[in-house]
Motif scaffolding. Structure first.
Motif, mmCIF file in Angstrom:
data_model
loop_
_atom_site.group_PDB
_atom_site.id
_atom_site.type_symbol
_atom_site.label_atom_id
_atom_site.label_comp_id
_atom_site.label_asym_id
_atom_site.label_seq_id
_atom_site.Cartn_x
_atom_site.Cartn_y
_atom_site.Cartn_z
ATOM 1 N N GLY A 9 45.762 18.524 58.207
ATOM 2 C CA GLY A 9 46.337 18.971 59.391
ATOM 3 C C GLY A 9 47.902 18.877 59.058
ATOM 4 N N PHE A 42 44.590 23.043 59.552
ATOM 5 C CA PHE A 42 45.107 23.187 60.964
ATOM 6 C C PHE A 42 46.265 22.636 61.547
ATOM 7 C CE2 PHE A 42 44.792 19.123 62.896
ATOM 8 C CZ PHE A 42 43.769 18.293 61.774
ATOM 9 N N HIS A 47 49.181 16.650 68.053
ATOM 10 C CA HIS A 47 49.718 15.567 67.466
ATOM 11 C C HIS A 47 51.249 15.648 67.762
ATOM 12 C CE1 HIS A 47 45.861 14.118 65.299
ATOM 13 N NE2 HIS A 47 46.219 13.072 65.796
ATOM 14 N N TYR A 137 46.963 8.148 68.865
ATOM 15 C CA TYR A 137 47.114 8.940 67.665
ATOM 16 C C TYR A 137 46.078 8.950 66.846
ATOM 17 C CZ TYR A 137 50.081 11.609 64.315
ATOM 18 O OH TYR A 137 50.369 12.578 63.358
ATOM 19 N N MET A 141 43.262 11.802 65.292
ATOM 20 C CA MET A 141 43.155 12.207 64.085
ATOM 21 C C MET A 141 41.762 11.960 63.485
ATOM 22 S SD MET A 141 45.874 11.615 61.035
ATOM 23 C CE MET A 141 45.289 11.631 59.334
ATOM 24 N N ASP A 144 39.757 14.586 64.505
ATOM 25 C CA ASP A 144 40.120 15.764 63.865
ATOM 26 C C ASP A 144 39.108 16.047 62.601
ATOM 27 O OD1 ASP A 144 42.280 16.987 65.259
ATOM 28 O OD2 ASP A 144 43.552 15.575 64.115
ATOM 29 N N GLN A 159 49.459 8.593 55.237
ATOM 30 C CA GLN A 159 48.496 8.998 56.304
ATOM 31 C C GLN A 159 47.101 8.132 55.501
ATOM 32 O OE1 GLN A 159 48.511 10.746 59.021
ATOM 33 N NE2 GLN A 159 50.893 10.437 58.679
HETATM 34 N N1 TRP Z 1 48.998 12.811 61.281
HETATM 35 C C1 TRP Z 1 49.227 13.932 60.155
HETATM 36 C C2 TRP Z 1 50.770 13.708 59.805
HETATM 37 O O1 TRP Z 1 51.404 13.318 60.504
HETATM 38 C C3 TRP Z 1 48.634 15.229 60.448
HETATM 39 C C4 TRP Z 1 47.455 15.298 60.865
HETATM 40 C C5 TRP Z 1 46.715 15.308 62.120
HETATM 41 C C6 TRP Z 1 46.229 15.074 60.022
HETATM 42 N N2 TRP Z 1 45.380 15.412 61.884
HETATM 43 C C7 TRP Z 1 45.125 15.348 60.596
HETATM 44 C C8 TRP Z 1 46.223 15.099 58.447
HETATM 45 C C9 TRP Z 1 43.822 15.270 60.048
HETATM 46 C C10 TRP Z 1 44.953 15.069 57.878
HETATM 47 C C11 TRP Z 1 43.719 15.176 58.804
HETATM 48 O O2 TRP Z 1 51.080 14.427 58.600
#
Ligand code: TRP
Length: 334
Positions: A9, A42, A47, A137, A141, A144, A159
């Motif tokens: 994401g 995505f 977020h 948060y 995630m 997701d 991450q």
């Molecule tokens: N938290 C990630 C960032 O700040 C973005 C993200 C949201 C993400 N959901 C995810 C990345 C799921 C990988 C998988 O960069």
């Protein structure tokens, strides 16, 4: 054999810059072209909602990110490309997961801890300015990732903890209900090195030293002219070492061009000329996708069509996973 599912994401918190482009977008586009995996990409707009509270920015950044990815070559036929907020299953799963997530686990999240530490340093209440969006948060995630039976999550070092927490949460759920959720692995993105910004520090929105990927050509030229250089007089030999111009140039140029550029440094190229040449190589790479980008941004309904179709496919998959979860927890009968 089922293909590996790769998912990542991108949080739309600003106009994508060259650092994002080189570090995240270009490698992901390449990844999506691999035929032996199913890729999910995505826009993590909910977020971004933890920090973007202007309706105009919130709407605009998502379109900018989507258009940037599409213009950079992401083929929405070859992957599933969607906007997180268009997939309600993710938010339902997020709630369910939060009922299996220890508060203590969330207390350990780096981003949250950093904010608490900041508050303590400023002698504020530790909770000052921290909302539940920031606190939860990592659960969103996890949703997701788990909603798609993801195998691999390509991430930057910042991450990794979130993917580990995702595994913790899934394990806890599975411990209670059996093998319902698939445990993902993270894959550290190849380090492209630090992409320097206008002032020579790492290119980052928070330093306000960024070069947007698809800004108009004139602006690109202007920004490149602003890149910091030292005060070596025009005719004197210049060092490529520590030169932001040189470091950026070599990313966009061929080996031969770079060699030639370095030679000109030795021979005493003026900074003005060095900037003009840097502009040429950067622009050569971005000119064509920029046209596509501008076209999409002028017609955002085209982007909507792509994202809606992506969401349709994403929901189909997420519903399968959620059905397993429903069954496990006893929703709709046992
Ligand atoms: N938290 C990630 C960032 O700040 C973005 C993200 C949201 C993400 N959901 C995810 C990345 C799921 C990988 C998988 O960069």
């Amino acid at each position: 054999m089922a293909k590996n599912i790769v998912l990542t994401g991108i949080k739309p918190t600003g106009d994508p810059h060259l650092g994002n482009y080189l570090g995240a977008i270009a490698p992901a586009v390449e990844l999506s072209q691999s035929p032996d995996r199913d890729s999910y990409f995505f826009i993590a707009d909910y977020h971004a909602l933890t920090s973007i509270h202007s309706a105009k920015d919130f709407a605009h950044y998502s379109y900018q990110v989507a258009a940037t990815w599409l213009a950079s070559g992401l083929d929405p036929e070859k992957c599933v490309f969607y906007r997180q907020s268009d997939v309600p299953e993710i938010f339902e799963l997020s709630w369910i997961l939060s009922c299996f997530t220890q508060k203590g686990l969330m207390n350990r999240a780096h981003a949250y801890k950093a904010r608490v530490a900041e508050n303590e340093q400023k002698k504020e209440d530790p909770d000052h300015g921290i909302d539940m969006g920031l606190y939860c948060y990592p659960v969103l995630m996890a949703a997701d990732i788990l909603a798609f039976d993801t195998d691999i999550v390509p991430v930057g070092a910042d991450q990794v903890q979130h993917v580990e927490m995702t595994r913790d949460i899934a394990n806890r759920f599975n411990h209670r209900f059996g093998q319902v959720l698939k445990l993902p692995e993270y894959q550290l993105k190849e380090d492209v090195g630090v992409i320097e910004g206008l002032d020579g520090r790492k290119m980052s929105k928070s330093y306000q030293n960024t070069i947007p990927v698809f800004c108009p050509q004139k602006r690109l030229k202007k920004l490149i002219n602003k890149i910091k250089t030292d005060s070596t007089p025009p005719e004197e030999p210049k060092s490529t070492e520590g030169s932001t111009l040189y470091n950026l140039y070599k990313i966009f140029a061929t080996a031969e061009q770079t060699e030639n550029y370095a030679r000109q440094f030795q021979e005493g190229i003026s900074w003005g000329e060095a900037k003009a040449q840097l502009f040429e190589v950067v622009n050569a790479r971005l000119a064509e996708p920029r046209e596509k980008y501008d076209e999409m941004m002028a017609n955002p309904e085209v982007i909507d069509v792509v994202l809606k179709e992506g969401a349709r496919r994403a929901r189909e998959k997420a519903q399968v996973v959620l059905a397993r979860v429903h069954k496990a927890i006893g929703k709709g009968g046992v």
